[in-house]
Design a protein around this motif. Sequence first.
Motif, PDB file in Angstrom:
ATOM      1  N   ASN A   1       2.270   2.357  -3.150  1.00  0.00           N
ATOM      2  CA  ASN A   1       1.235   2.265  -4.521  1.00  0.00           C
ATOM      3  C   ASN A   1       0.602   4.074  -3.802  1.00  0.00           C
ATOM      4  O   ASN A   1       0.364   3.767  -5.415  1.00  0.00           O
ATOM      5  CB  ASN A   1       0.789   1.633  -4.817  1.00  0.00           C
ATOM      6  N   VAL A   2       0.480   3.581  -2.828  1.00  0.00           N
ATOM      7  CA  VAL A   2      -0.595   4.990  -2.489  1.00  0.00           C
ATOM      8  C   VAL A   2      -0.041   5.804  -1.931  1.00  0.00           C
ATOM      9  O   VAL A   2       0.858   5.665  -1.035  1.00  0.00           O
ATOM     10  CB  VAL A   2      -1.830   4.418  -1.473  1.00  0.00           C
TER      11      VAL A   2
ATOM     12  N   ILE B   1      -1.660  -3.660  -6.955  1.00  0.00           N
ATOM     13  CA  ILE B   1       0.005  -3.797  -6.127  1.00  0.00           C
ATOM     14  C   ILE B   1       1.325  -4.843  -5.827  1.00  0.00           C
ATOM     15  O   ILE B   1       2.059  -4.656  -5.153  1.00  0.00           O
ATOM     16  CB  ILE B   1      -0.576  -2.959  -5.230  1.00  0.00           C
TER      17      ILE B   1
ATOM     18  N   VAL C   1      -2.757   6.666  -7.340  1.00  0.00           N
ATOM     19  CA  VAL C   1      -2.182   5.504  -6.762  1.00  0.00           C
ATOM     20  C   VAL C   1      -1.552   5.239  -8.400  1.00  0.00           C
ATOM     21  O   VAL C   1      -1.843   5.721  -9.592  1.00  0.00           O
ATOM     22  CB  VAL C   1      -3.532   4.612  -7.324  1.00  0.00           C
ATOM     23  N   GLN C   2      -0.417   4.627  -7.760  1.00  0.00           N
ATOM     24  CA  GLN C   2       1.139   4.311  -8.585  1.00  0.00           C
ATOM     25  C   GLN C   2       0.861   5.826  -9.474  1.00  0.00           C
ATOM     26  O   GLN C   2       0.857   6.760  -9.042  1.00  0.00           O
ATOM     27  CB  GLN C   2       0.150   3.425  -9.991  1.00  0.00           C
TER      28      GLN C   2
ATOM     29  N   ILE D   1       0.877  -1.431   0.187  1.00  0.00           N
ATOM     30  CA  ILE D   1      -0.075  -0.340  -0.404  1.00  0.00           C
ATOM     31  C   ILE D   1       1.055   1.581  -0.172  1.00  0.00           C
ATOM     32  O   ILE D   1       1.003   1.953  -0.211  1.00  0.00           O
ATOM     33  CB  ILE D   1      -1.064   0.062   0.933  1.00  0.00           C
TER      34      ILE D   1
ATOM     35  N   LEU E   1      -9.854  -3.147  -1.456  1.00  0.00           N
ATOM     36  CA  LEU E   1      -8.637  -3.995  -1.548  1.00  0.00           C
ATOM     37  C   LEU E   1      -8.818  -5.437  -1.246  1.00  0.00           C
ATOM     38  O   LEU E   1     -10.190  -6.021  -0.801  1.00  0.00           O
ATOM     39  CB  LEU E   1      -8.119  -3.703  -0.002  1.00  0.00           C
TER      40      LEU E   1
ATOM     41  N   PHE F   1      -5.902  -1.445  -9.823  1.00  0.00           N
ATOM     42  CA  PHE F   1      -4.509  -1.411 -10.123  1.00  0.00           C
ATOM     43  C   PHE F   1      -3.994  -2.229  -9.315  1.00  0.00           C
ATOM     44  O   PHE F   1      -4.008  -3.236  -8.474  1.00  0.00           O
ATOM     45  CB  PHE F   1      -3.833  -0.482  -9.475  1.00  0.00           C
TER      46      PHE F   1
ATOM     47  N   LEU G   1      -7.191  -1.874  -5.657  1.00  0.00           N
ATOM     48  CA  LEU G   1      -6.179  -1.799  -5.113  1.00  0.00           C
ATOM     49  C   LEU G   1      -6.104  -3.686  -4.365  1.00  0.00           C
ATOM     50  O   LEU G   1      -6.259  -4.419  -4.201  1.00  0.00           O
ATOM     51  CB  LEU G   1      -5.372  -1.471  -3.998  1.00  0.00           C
TER      52      LEU G   1
END
Length: 541
Positions: A64-65, A315, A74-75, A61, A178, A313, A243
């Motif tokens: 990527n966040v 992750i 995010v990304q 997390i 998630l 995404f 994610l």
Amino acid sequence: MVVLFGQYLWLRTNRLFVHTKWQLRKHYWSISIAGKEMSLPQHSVEIFQAAVNAVLPQTMIRNNVRVEGERLTVQNQSFPVHKNVYLVGFGKAVLGMAAAAEDLLGEHMLQGVISVPSGIQEVLRATGKIDMLLKPQTKMQVIEGAKHNLPDENALTAANRIQHLAEGLTAKDLLFVLISGGGSALLPAPIPPVTLQEKQSLTKQLAAKGATIHELNTVRKSLSLLKGGGLAKIANPAQVVSLIMSDVIGDSLDIIASGPTVPSSHRTEDCYKILSKYNLESSIPESVKEVLSRAKGSTTHGESQDFAHVCNFIIGSNAIALKQAKCQSESLGYSTSVLSTAVSGDVRNVAKLYSMLIQYACSTLADSNSVQQGNLKDAILQTIAMLDIPDFQLDNCLIALEESRGSGRPVCLLAGGETTVMLRGKGKGGRNQEMALLVALELHKAKLTRSQDPLSEHEVIFLSGGTDGQDGPTEAAGAIAYTELVDEAISEGLNVEDFLSNNDSFTFFSKFNNGSNLIVTGLTCTNVMDVQAILIRPKRR
Ligand SMILES: Nc1ncnc2c1ncn2[C@@H]1O[C@H](COP(=O)(O)OP(=O)(O)OP(=O)(O)O)[C@@H](O)[C@H]1O
Ligand SMILES: O=C(O)[C@H](O)CO
């Protein structure tokens, strides 16, 4: 030579291992690296541990966040946020993901519901992994369920609450979803009149017959309100940001946890094909037939344009875990190659592949009989083609072997994926323990059939472990095998083939060598499929 390996490992690795039963076996000679005396089995565990630690959910997390003021990134993609974020999650890695996400979102987060495996909070408390737990002032509701990875009433309650939360969202809201492996069992929402028990029984039968996760989830999606894009559809018009930690070959978004935020490309006919492939057509309940016939072709919850409000995404993945395992192995002094992140297929065939690979590596290192090497190479390539492993790089194996021959360094070959086990017996085991035992048996047979044997000239370790820490319904993550294992088992009065024919690998490894070959990590709270490590070096003369 005596090394208190268990103690050493505990000190070094208390982030991951609850306890590890490895004791140093006397016939492993040690090498000295950076002043530390260690052996191949110890290294294999360290390499596995590095793989797991690389994909811990809170790290994924944070990597990527980002939340800066009223922007969530995010990304490379940004979303406006203004105290309008709701969070739902389901899967084995979701608790740690949720804890890190709630920290980052701060006041933007309003409410959440997560569905996580039974007992996970207790395990985390007991092992001091406090950073994976939610803070006391959390705005999230945590529901534990799906004992033994099977959907149950608790998971059903969680799924209902998640559905309810998603239904209430508006265009001003953002739904953070998630997702990780194990999510399918933790988000059961059977389409009436299908009942939870009927769905559970169908998936259990398919799994026992060796159905792949792609096949299982194709069927699951067609019988669920939330899978196959259903959750995203219900959350519309809110912005949905998912994610995802991948635990499936090829990181197929629509298969991971049965793709609740991804349009499904599967059709009803695909389900019938799968059910008939495993001879289950005659045992399908009426309710399932009714739901499938209502779907009339498509099992998706809408067309792809209906998913414009959704961003998915990935992750975390097996590839990330193997990359870190490679770094660890190189730092331990090995010539290392990653061969594949997509090893799949029947565990018996995969074990044959690994056994041939080990023989090929040993004979290349020994520079022995080139005819034998050529035959092995052909057989390996045929098996890769038969198993249909698209990314398998035999050339990478050669690179590591050549490097080792030049430098005298030991060799480490790494791979990952997920095999299937056809359950024939009633024993206790998992695909990793079964694979380790099968590889030991194959190596034993190979040693018996070859007169000049490069295998006997090398020390070989084969480790197979599930990154989630739970291999099948057992207390172990996996096991370690080696060439002499079958002979040693015989001297302990254990017949490897008997245990294998009853799918009883956990019982075998619990008895064998006082359980020392089991890898026992406890729940790791992450999940990116399985990891295999092969370590080879010439024996000292
Ligand atoms: N006695 C056994 N011996 C070998 N493998 C077994 C045995 N019992 C179950 N299995 C295998 O264990 C797997 C189920 O384990 P588990 O529930 O950990 O699956 P998983 O794929 O890791 O879960 P998920 O993908 O949902 O995270 C199945 O592949 C099943 O065939
Ligand atoms: O939950 C599931 O469906 C499996 O773990 C694959 O993601």
